[in-house]
Write a protein that holds these residues in place. Structure first.
Motif: not given
Length: 555
Positions: A8-20
């Motif tokens: 959440r709110d890291v540099v250009l990333i507003e919202r991201l959820d990744l499953a690996f």
């Protein structure tokens, strides 16, 4: 393994959820799309250095959470137990970074120091190519990695046990020697102190007894007068027992005529007679004891002498007896000290010999394993376009003063990139692209003994292409059979080997730029690999080549 990453709110990333997933996953995208931001975000969760510049413009804080699956024997569990944190099947590391640069860490929602995040992170993920001096690049890990490759766990435990025994024997000898030296310096004082204590012969609990005796003697006259008066009242013709007897006999004479009315009174009088007799006997004993109490002057003299001696030695009065025994023991060391030191020196020498023997066995095992490791890594280098390079495991003996629980040598992985050149540390000898390939070759060989289940390669394919890139991709896929591998890549040959494929791209609006990450299906993968092959204008030839690469990767 890494299960998910929430940003959440890291540099250009507003919202991201990744499953690996498991095995090999690849991230691709144009230069500047933001692939490195993902690694920066993961690094935050793993306890790496944080900078306020990572917080997205306009946001108050950045938040990253990484969730891991930890098996029953995972090293992270021991760290959690040591910190008093319940170890569950999953572990969540979370980092909150404020716009002012301050950060907070959490483990399973419990507040922790960032140092603990890093300690746990080191057991969970190894990032190669972006953060130096971690994992395989850290010389402090090389001895442990070689031992794991050699299967030297039991032998290493034996060395550690022998080292602890030797250290314990050495400490015992040195402590005895220091104590004997001090005793010799204090001999005159010790003998005088022992003489004083032996003359007084203090006994445990004596102070309390003397204090009680002194209190009685201070009121001796009053106590004696009271006891005498009490005895006179109990005895004699007008005493209590005489009166009780007269009363009892009077009632007994008319008992049979009273119809049982007097039975209770007669029984009470009989009991009173018994109690009176017991009271007189106890009083007689008290009077005899009082006569034996001695005189107040002698009792006070002993009590005050004991207290003065206790103050002199800085102990309680009840501790004087133990002090006497300790002084006698210290003087005994002088009399039998040389023989005792010889025994301890012999014990130390034997413990040292056992350690040396165990360490030598471990050294031989390491030397044999080093040769096998060097051959295995060397075999991986040629296909990676490092055929002129040489990998070597250096085992350097330590000075005896530097021997320790891990053995008697230093282990370092070194490389030489040109024939005839002297080998040196990988981080100083190899260029960025070469370093990543060295690490890949080493990691492939060590995969089965890796203690870290997830490894990230940041542009391991830098500066290579064609057959070399294909070789890198093949090795990454092979490594993915043993570990979870995440690769940031610009190489279509590497991307085609992935089990899972993400594309990182920028969305530019009027006032904002946002990085997004998309999971690609097979058709989208083909288009992305074709773009990587041909550039912005994708041709049918590029699509055909991409399909060929995907087919080769799936074979």
């Amino acid at each position: 393994m890494l299960l998910s990453l929430t940003i959440r709110d890291v540099v250009l990333i507003e919202r991201l959820d990744l499953a690996f997933p498991a095995h090999l996953s690849v991230l691709t995208g144009e230069t500047g799309a933001g692939k490195s931001i993902l690694l920066d975000a993961l690094g935050l969760a793993l306890g790496m250095r944080a900078e306020s510049g990572l917080v997205r413009r306009g946001a108050q804080q950045a938040i990253v959470a990484a969730e891991f699956d930890i098996g029953p024997g995972h090293a992270a569990r021991a760290i959690l137990t040591e910190q008093g944190i319940d170890a569950e099947d999953t572990l969540v590391l979370r980092r909150v970074l404020g716009a002012d640069g301050r950060s907070r860490g959490f483990v399973n929602d419990q507040p922790v120091g960032v140092g603990l995040l890093k300690q746990l992170g080191d057991t969970l993920v190894e990032i190669q190519g972006q953060f130096e001096q971690r994992g395989l690049m850290d010389p402090a890990n090389h001895r442990t990695l070689l031992d794991a490759f050699a299967g030297a766990r039991d032998m290493g435990d034996a060395v550690r046990t022998a080292w602890q025994a030797w250290r314990g024997a050495r400490d015992a000898r040195e402590a005895a020697k220091a104590a004997r030296t001090k005793a010799a310096a204090d001999e005159e004082y010790l003998r005088h102190a022992l003489s004083e204590l032996d003359a007084l012969k203090p006994q445990p609990g004596e102070e309390t007894l003397l204090a009680e005796q002194r209190a009685r003697l201070m009121h001796s006259a009053q106590v004696a007068e009271a006891m005498t008066a009490a005895a006179q009242e109990l005895a004699g013709e007008r005493g209590a027992d005489h009166a009780l007897n007269v009363a009892a006999r009077a009632l007994e004479r008319v008992r049979d005529k009273a119809g049982g009315v007097l039975d209770g009174a007669i029984a009470a009088l009989e009991r009173a007679l018994v109690e009176t007799e017991e009271a007189r006997a106890a009083l007689d004993q008290a009077m005899r004891d009082h006569e034996r109490d001695g005189d107040l002057e002698s009792v006070e003299e002993r009590l005050f002498n004991l207290r003065a001696l206790a103050r002199k030695h800085g102990v309680a009065v009840d501790g004087l007896a133990d002090l006497r025994d300790d002084i006698a023991r210290r003087l005994g060391m002088l009399e039998d000290g040389e023989a005792g030191l010889k025994r301890l020196a012999k014990d130390e020498a034997e413990a040292r010999a056992r350690y040396t023997a165990a360490a030598e066995r471990l050294t031989r095992l390491r030397q044999g394993a080093a040769q096998k490791l060097d051959r295995a890594v060397q075999a991986e280098l040629a296909p990676l376009k490092l055929d002129r390079a040489r990998f070597s495991t250096t085992i350097a003996p330590l000075a005896p003063d530097d021997w320790g629980a891990d053995g008697a040598e230093r282990v370092a992985f070194e490389v030489a990139t040109n024939p005839g050149a002297a080998p040196g540390p990988m981080t100083k000898i190899a260029s960025g692209g070469e370093l990543s390939r060295f690490l890949l070759a080493l990691k492939v060989v060590l995969a089965r003994v890796s203690s870290v289940p997830t490894i990230v390669f940041d542009e391991v394919d830098s500066g290579i292409g064609g057959a070399v890139a294909a070789a890198v991709g093949e090795r990454l896929a092979r490594l993915g059979q043993e570990l979870q591998v995440l690769v940031v890549t610009h190489s279509p040959q590497v991307a085609a080997r992935g089990r899972h494929h993400w594309r990182v791209a920028k969305n530019q609006a009027k006032d904002t730029t946002v990085t997004r990450v998309e999971s690609l299906d097979e058709a989208e993968r083909r288009e992305e690999i074709a773009r990587m092959l041909s550039g912005a204008s994708i041709t049918e030839e590029a699509r055909a080549a991409a399909q060929s690469l995907l087919a080769a990767g799936a074979a």
